[in-house]
Design an enzyme around this catalytic site. Structure first.
Site, mmCIF file in Angstrom:
data_model
loop_
_atom_site.group_PDB
_atom_site.id
_atom_site.type_symbol
_atom_site.label_atom_id
_atom_site.label_comp_id
_atom_site.label_asym_id
_atom_site.label_seq_id
_atom_site.Cartn_x
_atom_site.Cartn_y
_atom_site.Cartn_z
ATOM 1 N N ASN A 256 -10.126 -0.209 0.104
ATOM 2 C CA ASN A 256 -8.667 -0.121 0.133
ATOM 3 C C ASN A 256 -8.123 -0.539 -1.238
ATOM 4 O OD1 ASN A 256 -5.943 -0.376 0.558
ATOM 5 N ND2 ASN A 256 -6.127 -1.515 2.486
ATOM 6 N N HIS B 114 -3.673 7.227 3.259
ATOM 7 C CA HIS B 114 -3.978 5.936 2.658
ATOM 8 C C HIS B 114 -5.380 5.538 3.129
ATOM 9 C CE1 HIS B 114 -3.981 1.919 1.311
ATOM 10 N NE2 HIS B 114 -3.733 1.361 2.479
ATOM 11 N N CYS C 286 0.818 -1.229 0.000
ATOM 12 C CA CYS C 286 0.000 0.000 0.000
ATOM 13 C C CYS C 286 0.846 1.271 0.000
ATOM 14 C CB CYS C 286 -0.935 0.013 1.192
ATOM 15 S SG CYS C 286 -2.072 -1.380 1.194
HETATM 16 O O1 UT7 Z 1 -3.764 -1.220 3.747
HETATM 17 C C1 UT7 Z 1 -2.858 -2.006 4.440
HETATM 18 C C2 UT7 Z 1 -3.076 -1.971 5.863
HETATM 19 N N1 UT7 Z 1 -4.273 -2.644 6.221
HETATM 20 C C3 UT7 Z 1 -5.021 -2.128 7.172
HETATM 21 O O2 UT7 Z 1 -4.723 -1.058 7.618
HETATM 22 C C4 UT7 Z 1 -6.165 -2.923 7.727
HETATM 23 C C5 UT7 Z 1 -6.125 -2.813 9.212
HETATM 24 N N2 UT7 Z 1 -7.166 -3.541 9.920
HETATM 25 C C6 UT7 Z 1 -8.472 -3.182 9.878
HETATM 26 O O3 UT7 Z 1 -8.870 -2.306 9.152
HETATM 27 C C7 UT7 Z 1 -9.425 -3.882 10.841
HETATM 28 O O4 UT7 Z 1 -8.682 -4.642 11.742
HETATM 29 C C8 UT7 Z 1 -10.454 -4.769 10.130
HETATM 30 C C9 UT7 Z 1 -11.467 -3.903 9.431
HETATM 31 C C10 UT7 Z 1 -9.763 -5.700 9.159
HETATM 32 C C11 UT7 Z 1 -11.213 -5.599 11.164
HETATM 33 O O5 UT7 Z 1 -11.834 -4.760 12.139
HETATM 34 P P1 UT7 Z 1 -11.659 -5.088 13.684
HETATM 35 O O6 UT7 Z 1 -12.459 -4.083 14.425
HETATM 36 O O7 UT7 Z 1 -10.194 -5.132 13.980
HETATM 37 O O8 UT7 Z 1 -12.354 -6.474 13.822
HETATM 38 P P2 UT7 Z 1 -11.746 -7.870 14.326
HETATM 39 O O9 UT7 Z 1 -10.807 -8.419 13.326
HETATM 40 O O10 UT7 Z 1 -11.272 -7.707 15.731
HETATM 41 O O11 UT7 Z 1 -13.053 -8.753 14.342
HETATM 42 C C12 UT7 Z 1 -14.163 -8.481 15.219
HETATM 43 C C13 UT7 Z 1 -15.274 -9.455 14.936
HETATM 44 C C14 UT7 Z 1 -14.803 -10.884 14.854
HETATM 45 O O12 UT7 Z 1 -15.798 -11.703 15.432
HETATM 46 P P3 UT7 Z 1 -15.653 -12.261 16.936
HETATM 47 O O13 UT7 Z 1 -14.394 -13.080 16.932
HETATM 48 O O14 UT7 Z 1 -15.560 -11.044 17.796
HETATM 49 O O15 UT7 Z 1 -16.909 -13.050 17.128
HETATM 50 C C15 UT7 Z 1 -14.741 -11.188 13.396
HETATM 51 O O16 UT7 Z 1 -14.921 -12.539 13.080
HETATM 52 O O17 UT7 Z 1 -15.860 -9.167 13.661
HETATM 53 C C16 UT7 Z 1 -15.895 -10.375 12.881
HETATM 54 N N3 UT7 Z 1 -15.779 -10.017 11.482
HETATM 55 C C17 UT7 Z 1 -16.838 -9.716 10.703
HETATM 56 N N4 UT7 Z 1 -18.153 -9.658 10.943
HETATM 57 C C18 UT7 Z 1 -18.962 -9.295 9.935
HETATM 58 C C19 UT7 Z 1 -14.648 -9.898 10.734
HETATM 59 N N5 UT7 Z 1 -14.954 -9.537 9.478
HETATM 60 C C20 UT7 Z 1 -16.302 -9.410 9.434
HETATM 61 C C21 UT7 Z 1 -17.194 -9.056 8.414
HETATM 62 N N6 UT7 Z 1 -18.507 -8.998 8.711
HETATM 63 N N7 UT7 Z 1 -16.793 -8.723 7.185
#
Ligand code: UT7
Length: 322
Positions: free
Chosen positions: A279, A249, A112
Site C-alpha cells: 500500500n 487503490h 490514500c
Molecule cells: O489504504 C487505506 C485503507 N487501509 C486499508 O484498506 C486496510 C484495510 N484492512 C486490511 O487490509 C486488513 O484488515 C488487514 C490486512 C490489516 C488485516 O487483515 P484481517 O484479515 O482483517 O486480520 P485481523 O486484523 O482480523 O487479524 C487476524 C489475526 C489476528 O490474530 P488473532 O487475534 O486472530 O489471534 C492478528 O493478530 O491475524 C493476526 N495478525 C497477523 N498475523 C501474522 C495481524 N497481523 C499479522 C501479521 N502476521 N502481519
C-alpha cells in the site's frame, strides 16, 4: 472541453523488502501476508530519500511520455500525506527542481485518496481552460511513519510515486470525478500528531507511528468503494460492462476483489500491482495506471474506473476515457 491523460510515469525506491525479510523482523509469515493482503514485497526509500525525490522521478517520466517539457507545465499538484517538510509544500519543492516558476504549485492531503482528490482539482482547471498542462502526482514515503515492530501495520505499506500529465482535449478524457469523506472515522486510521498537536498531546501508547484498526477499516472500505464506483457509473449513465479497466487503490487484494465482484468485473480486467509494492497510499492509483499503460494493457479509447479509499476517511472515484 475535457482534460485528457497525455502521459504517465512512476518511481519506486531501489530497496526491496520482501515478506521473507519481514519474517525476520516481526512475528509474521509470507503465507499470512499473501493470504490476507496479496502483498509480496514493498519498496523502501533510502535514508535521506524523500517524497519529493520520488515525485520528481515519476514527474520527469510522465513529462517524457506526454512529449512535453517541464517548461510547458502551468499547474502542479501533489497528493501526499508524507511531505518532506510541513512547508514549502511538495508542489513548490518539485516546481523548483523542475526549474519552472510562477505556476500554481500545491499539495493535497487526503491520505490514500490524495491522488484522486488532486486529479479532480487539476481536471477542473484544465477543463475550464485555466491550465494547459497540469502535472498531477501521488507520492509517499509511508515507511517513515510505520512502526517496524508492529506486525499489524508494517507488513502493509511501502514507498513510491506516480504522475500524470493532463492536457485539454475536445474529445472526452476525464468524464467525472467523485469525492467523499467522513471525519467520524478519524480514529480508525491516523497519525497521532503534527505541528499543532504535539507529541506530548498524543494518546498513551500511540507513539510517532501510523495507527490503524485494520479490520474496521476493511469493512467500511468495501462498503464505501461499492457506493463510490456506482455513483461514478450512474453519473455517466454507464453500466459496469462499459468499463475496460478497474484501477483500484492497492491496499488489500480482498478489498479489490470485493469491488470487482460488485461491479461484475473479472479480475483479468483489474490492474493489480500491490503484490510488488504494498500500500503506497496516494501513489498507488497513478502507479497502477502507469504500469498498465506501459505494458500495453490499457489502450487509447479504453474506459478506466479509478477508485481510492483512505484515512479520514476519504474516498474518490473517477471515470476516464484514456
Ligand atoms: O489504504 C487505506 C485503507 N487501509 C486499508 O484498506 C486496510 C484495510 N484492512 C486490511 O487490509 C486488513 O484488515 C488487514 C490486512 C490489516 C488485516 O487483515 P484481517 O484479515 O482483517 O486480520 P485481523 O486484523 O482480523 O487479524 C487476524 C489475526 C489476528 O490474530 P488473532 O487475534 O486472530 O489471534 C492478528 O493478530 O491475524 C493476526 N495478525 C497477523 N498475523 C501474522 C495481524 N497481523 C499479522 C501479521 N502476521 N502481519
Amino acid at each position: 472541453m475535457y482534460s485528457r491523460i497525455a502521459g504517465t510515469g512512476r518511481c519506486l525506491p531501489e530497496r526491496v523488502l520482501t515478506n521473507h525479510d519481514l519474517e525476520r523482523m516481526v512475528a509474521t509469515s509470507d503465507e499470512w501476508i499473501r493470504e490476507r493482503t496479496g502483498i509480496e514485497r514493498r519498496h523502501i526509500a533510502a535514508p535521506g530519500e524523500t517524497t519529493a525525490d520520488l515525485a520528481e522521478k515519476a514527474a520527469r517520466r510522465a513529462l517524457e511520455a506526454a512529449g512535453v517539457t517541464a517548461a510547458d507545465v502551468d499547474f502542479l499538484v501533489v497528493g501526499t500525506t508524507t511531505p518532506d517538510v510541513v512547508f514549502p509544500n511538495v508542489g513548490c519543492l518539485l516546481q523548483d527542481r523542475l526549474g519552472i516558476h510562477g505556476c500554481a504549485a500545491f499539495s493535497i492531503e487526503a491520505a490514500c485518496s490524495s491522488f484522486v482528490y488532486a486529479l479532480s482539482v487539476a481536471d477542473r482547471f484544465v477543463a475550464a481552460g485555466q491550465a494547459r498542462c497540469a502535472l498531477v502526482i501521488g507520492a509517499e514515503t509511508l515507511s517513515r511513519i510505520v512502526d517496524w515492530t508492529d506486525r499489524t501495520t508494517c507488513v502493509l505499506f511501502g514507498d513510491g510515486a506516480g504522475a500524470v500529465v493532463l492536457q485539454p482535449s475536445a474529445e472526452p478524457g476525464i468524464l467525472s470525478c467523485h469525492l467523499g469523506a467522513d471525519g467520524r472515522y478519524k480514529d480508525l486510521l491516523y497519525f497521532p500528531y503534527g505541528v499543532s498537536r504535539r507529541p506530548e498531546d498524543a494518546g498513551h501508547g500511540e507513539g510517532a507511528f501510523l495507527q490503524m484498526k485494520g479490520n474496521e477499516v476493511f469493512k467500511v472500505a468495501v462498503k464505501t468503494l461499492e457506493g463510490i464506483v456506482q455513483e461514478a457509473l450512474d453519473a455517466n449513465r454507464l453500466d459496469c460492462s462499459a468499463v475496460d479497466w478497474l484501477i483500484p487503490h492497492q491496499a488489500n487484494l480482498r478489498i479489490i476483489q470485493a469491488t470487482a465482484k460488485r461491479l461484475g468485473m473479472p479480475m483479468e480486467r483489474v490492474v493489480l500491482t500491490l503484490q510488488d509494492h504494498g500500500n503506497t497510499s496516494a501513489a498507488s492509483v497513478p502507479m497502477a495506471l502507469d504500469v498498465a499503460i506501459r505494458d500495453g494493457r490499457i489502450r487509447r479509447g479504453d474506459l478506466l474506473l479509478l477508485e481510492a479509499f483512505g484515512g479520514g476517511f476519504t474516498w474518490g472515484a473517477s471515470l476516464v476515457r484514456y
